[in-house]
Design a protein around this motif. Sequence first.
Motif, mmCIF file in Angstrom:
data_model
loop_
_atom_site.group_PDB
_atom_site.id
_atom_site.type_symbol
_atom_site.label_atom_id
_atom_site.label_comp_id
_atom_site.label_asym_id
_atom_site.label_seq_id
_atom_site.Cartn_x
_atom_site.Cartn_y
_atom_site.Cartn_z
ATOM 1 N N LEU A 1 0.835 -1.193 0.000
ATOM 2 C CA LEU A 1 0.000 0.000 0.000
ATOM 3 C C LEU A 1 0.884 1.262 0.000
ATOM 4 C CD1 LEU A 1 -2.889 1.001 -0.063
ATOM 5 C CD2 LEU A 1 -2.871 1.055 2.438
ATOM 6 N N SER A 2 2.004 1.210 0.694
ATOM 7 C CA SER A 2 2.937 2.339 0.656
ATOM 8 C C SER A 2 3.418 2.604 -0.771
ATOM 9 C CB SER A 2 4.138 2.076 1.564
ATOM 10 O OG SER A 2 3.774 2.101 2.930
ATOM 11 N N GLU A 3 3.648 1.551 -1.529
ATOM 12 C CA GLU A 3 4.071 1.724 -2.930
ATOM 13 C C GLU A 3 2.969 2.391 -3.742
ATOM 14 O OE1 GLU A 3 7.011 1.245 -4.392
ATOM 15 O OE2 GLU A 3 7.786 0.830 -2.372
ATOM 16 N N ARG A 4 1.723 2.044 -3.462
ATOM 17 C CA ARG A 4 0.606 2.695 -4.168
ATOM 18 C C ARG A 4 0.527 4.179 -3.825
ATOM 19 N NH1 ARG A 4 -4.787 -1.102 -4.445
ATOM 20 N NH2 ARG A 4 -3.838 -2.944 -5.393
ATOM 21 N N ILE A 5 0.784 4.489 -2.559
ATOM 22 C CA ILE A 5 0.789 5.900 -2.156
ATOM 23 C C ILE A 5 1.893 6.650 -2.892
ATOM 24 C CG2 ILE A 5 1.179 7.484 -0.227
ATOM 25 C CD1 ILE A 5 -0.163 5.380 1.584
ATOM 26 N N LEU A 6 3.070 6.055 -2.975
ATOM 27 C CA LEU A 6 4.182 6.686 -3.691
ATOM 28 C C LEU A 6 3.834 6.921 -5.159
ATOM 29 C CD1 LEU A 6 7.203 4.767 -2.131
ATOM 30 C CD2 LEU A 6 6.716 7.208 -1.893
ATOM 31 N N ALA A 7 3.157 5.945 -5.760
ATOM 32 C CA ALA A 7 2.771 6.093 -7.171
ATOM 33 C C ALA A 7 1.755 7.211 -7.341
ATOM 34 C CB ALA A 7 2.210 4.771 -7.699
ATOM 35 N N ALA A 8 0.792 7.292 -6.417
ATOM 36 C CA ALA A 8 -0.203 8.359 -6.489
ATOM 37 C C ALA A 8 0.453 9.722 -6.264
ATOM 38 C CB ALA A 8 -1.302 8.115 -5.458
ATOM 39 N N ARG A 9 1.423 9.773 -5.371
ATOM 40 C CA ARG A 9 2.146 11.025 -5.130
ATOM 41 C C ARG A 9 2.883 11.457 -6.389
ATOM 42 N NH1 ARG A 9 6.900 10.689 -0.957
ATOM 43 N NH2 ARG A 9 5.211 9.925 0.372
ATOM 44 N N ALA A 10 3.519 10.506 -7.041
ATOM 45 C CA ALA A 10 4.240 10.825 -8.272
ATOM 46 C C ALA A 10 3.309 11.341 -9.358
ATOM 47 C CB ALA A 10 4.991 9.589 -8.765
ATOM 48 N N PRO B 1 1.943 13.211 1.276
ATOM 49 C CA PRO B 1 3.364 13.321 1.611
ATOM 50 C C PRO B 1 3.898 12.215 2.507
ATOM 51 C CG PRO B 1 2.097 14.897 2.881
ATOM 52 C CD PRO B 1 1.146 14.290 1.892
ATOM 53 N N ARG B 2 3.030 11.422 3.104
ATOM 54 C CA ARG B 2 3.480 10.343 3.987
ATOM 55 C C ARG B 2 3.001 9.018 3.424
ATOM 56 N NH1 ARG B 2 1.149 10.054 10.101
ATOM 57 N NH2 ARG B 2 1.204 7.794 10.323
ATOM 58 N N GLN B 3 3.930 8.072 3.236
ATOM 59 C CA GLN B 3 3.526 6.812 2.607
ATOM 60 C C GLN B 3 3.251 5.679 3.594
ATOM 61 O OE1 GLN B 3 6.658 8.169 1.947
ATOM 62 N NE2 GLN B 3 8.214 6.566 1.795
ATOM 63 N N LYS B 4 3.696 5.807 4.850
ATOM 64 C CA LYS B 4 3.356 4.782 5.843
ATOM 65 C C LYS B 4 2.241 5.344 6.710
ATOM 66 C CE LYS B 4 6.316 1.932 7.773
ATOM 67 N NZ LYS B 4 7.365 1.343 8.631
ATOM 68 N N ILE B 5 1.059 4.776 6.554
ATOM 69 C CA ILE B 5 -0.108 5.307 7.258
ATOM 70 C C ILE B 5 -0.640 4.268 8.234
ATOM 71 C CG2 ILE B 5 -0.673 6.766 5.282
ATOM 72 C CD1 ILE B 5 -3.002 4.852 4.682
ATOM 73 N N PHE B 6 -1.431 4.738 9.198
ATOM 74 C CA PHE B 6 -2.010 3.879 10.217
ATOM 75 C C PHE B 6 -3.536 3.989 10.134
ATOM 76 C CE2 PHE B 6 1.732 5.609 12.939
ATOM 77 C CZ PHE B 6 2.644 4.909 12.182
ATOM 78 N N ALA B 7 -4.229 2.863 10.232
ATOM 79 C CA ALA B 7 -5.694 2.870 10.218
ATOM 80 C C ALA B 7 -6.210 1.854 11.240
ATOM 81 C CB ALA B 7 -6.223 2.533 8.827
ATOM 82 N N ARG C 1 -9.716 10.188 -0.510
ATOM 83 C CA ARG C 1 -9.916 9.789 -1.907
ATOM 84 C C ARG C 1 -9.039 8.597 -2.252
ATOM 85 N NH1 ARG C 1 -10.222 15.426 -2.721
ATOM 86 N NH2 ARG C 1 -7.984 15.543 -3.161
ATOM 87 N N PHE C 2 -7.790 8.640 -1.813
ATOM 88 C CA PHE C 2 -6.886 7.522 -2.094
ATOM 89 C C PHE C 2 -7.428 6.220 -1.506
ATOM 90 C CE2 PHE C 2 -3.592 4.651 -0.664
ATOM 91 C CZ PHE C 2 -2.893 4.407 -1.837
ATOM 92 N N LEU C 3 -7.873 6.265 -0.247
ATOM 93 C CA LEU C 3 -8.385 5.048 0.383
ATOM 94 C C LEU C 3 -9.620 4.525 -0.344
ATOM 95 C CD1 LEU C 3 -7.953 6.064 4.139
ATOM 96 C CD2 LEU C 3 -6.647 4.327 2.906
ATOM 97 N N SER C 4 -10.519 5.405 -0.747
ATOM 98 C CA SER C 4 -11.739 4.955 -1.434
ATOM 99 C C SER C 4 -11.416 4.311 -2.776
ATOM 100 C CB SER C 4 -12.706 6.121 -1.628
ATOM 101 O OG SER C 4 -12.196 7.052 -2.561
ATOM 102 N N GLN C 5 -10.340 4.738 -3.408
ATOM 103 C CA GLN C 5 -9.974 4.223 -4.728
ATOM 104 C C GLN C 5 -9.040 3.016 -4.679
ATOM 105 O OE1 GLN C 5 -8.259 7.683 -6.554
ATOM 106 N NE2 GLN C 5 -10.205 8.820 -6.574
ATOM 107 N N ASN C 6 -8.430 2.744 -3.526
ATOM 108 C CA ASN C 6 -7.367 1.744 -3.501
ATOM 109 C C ASN C 6 -7.500 0.658 -2.437
ATOM 110 O OD1 ASN C 6 -4.924 2.730 -5.391
ATOM 111 N ND2 ASN C 6 -5.908 4.535 -4.485
ATOM 112 N N VAL C 7 -8.420 0.827 -1.491
ATOM 113 C CA VAL C 7 -8.495 -0.135 -0.387
ATOM 114 C C VAL C 7 -9.876 -0.764 -0.339
ATOM 115 C CG1 VAL C 7 -8.326 -0.422 2.117
ATOM 116 C CG2 VAL C 7 -6.770 1.148 0.937
ATOM 117 N N PRO C 8 -9.979 -2.085 -0.405
ATOM 118 C CA PRO C 8 -11.274 -2.753 -0.317
ATOM 119 C C PRO C 8 -12.021 -2.355 0.951
ATOM 120 C CG PRO C 8 -9.568 -4.305 -0.957
ATOM 121 C CD PRO C 8 -8.854 -3.038 -0.597
ATOM 122 N N GLY C 9 -13.334 -2.210 0.810
ATOM 123 C CA GLY C 9 -14.171 -1.828 1.935
ATOM 124 C C GLY C 9 -14.345 -0.335 2.079
#
Length: 455
Positions: A231-240, A246-252, A300-308
Amino acid sequence: MRPRLDQWRPDAVHAESVDLPCLADVDVVVAGAGAAGVAAATVVAESGRSVVLVERYGFAGGAAVAGLSGTICGLYLASDRAGGPQQVVRGFTERFRAALAARGGLTSPQRYGKTWTVAHDPLMWRETADDLLTAAGVRVLFHTAVTGVLMDGDHHRGVVVESAAGRAVIRARRTIDASGDAAVVTRAGHATTFGDHGVIQNPTMFFRLGGVDTDAFRAGYGPDSICTPELSERILAARAAGADLPRQKIFAFTSPRPGELLVNATRLTAADGRMLNVIDPEDFTEAEILGRRQVRAYARFLSQNVPGCETSYVVDTGVEAGIRQTRTVVGAERLRNDDVLTARKRPEDGICRVPWPIELHSGDRPRLHWLLDDYYEVPYLSLVPATGEDVIVAGRCLSADHEALASARVTAQCFEYGHAAAMATLLSLEKATSYRNLAGSDVRSAMTRNGSDLE
């Protein structure tokens, strides 16, 4: 031209005889109703002493509620071994945890890397605090800010407060600074430090995400509240691709509320890239505005990239940006980095166990140093300013090195710092002696008798 922070005047010392209306003349005044302040005020009042608790918001909770940090971190050991959570911090912390759980406001333990934490409902946190403070007989003044201190030479004699009603004084024999920002200590002119040579940990904007299929989320996100490398890699790709992530390691974390997540994802820096100083109201304002924008980007990122999370929505953000660090008092003793790294035990004066890792939030990902199957203890005198009499601190402004504070500042420990400050205050009043002349072993023993796990 934007004023420099050093152009502000945080000091506001008044003679004990200042000509202002007196709201109360009490044994103890507590500044700040976060975890430390609630613990301190409750425990002192339960002994029969008169207590006024002053809080600038209309509710208790501090960083846990206004900042929406949302978890009680620091309860459990970290380990690489298989098995469930092992709780090592009790006392007032456990008392509050149990009361919050009893009203349905707390989750079961959730995996956080090598350790565990629990997430709470912020409304029920406030209600739990209300009940404890009311039952103890604490006089609570919400919507009231400390703006000055009453001094008689080196001795603290109370505080100056302001509200929409105007300015007044609260006279007190002892003062507990549980403001988190060392607001009382600073106004009295006692020494503080500020992060690592002026650089503090990043603030963040927590948010609650509703409309989540939490079973599908957990299946897709994984069992750990810290996101996977994928998921961190997906965040990096979206950032690019231009996303404000700006932060790729997130907590939920799953919330006590059905279909809801508590998300810690943002990293707040100034638009020009510099670190924000949230003591400065202009920097704090920038953090708030940028934080809310970043929340939308992560949602927006979570809605587009994370199931549920496909139909999820932002329920709310914190009332304020989450603050991890501001001022640190220069204490009669200091919690050192080596104390943390060597898991130092202090049977002579330790007032709190800390199993939480050094968790430094700077740069684009948090840095963690784990304390595996162990904990260290915080010295009593780290709560006592090096100068001044009849004042003690409780909470994240304790005297500590920068990295040590990144471990010691979390909620479970803040409850116990408040507990320690309360016990020290009762001993100081009973013995008619200063905080720094108390034996740490006496404070430790009093806390143990009152439920803390220190033996």
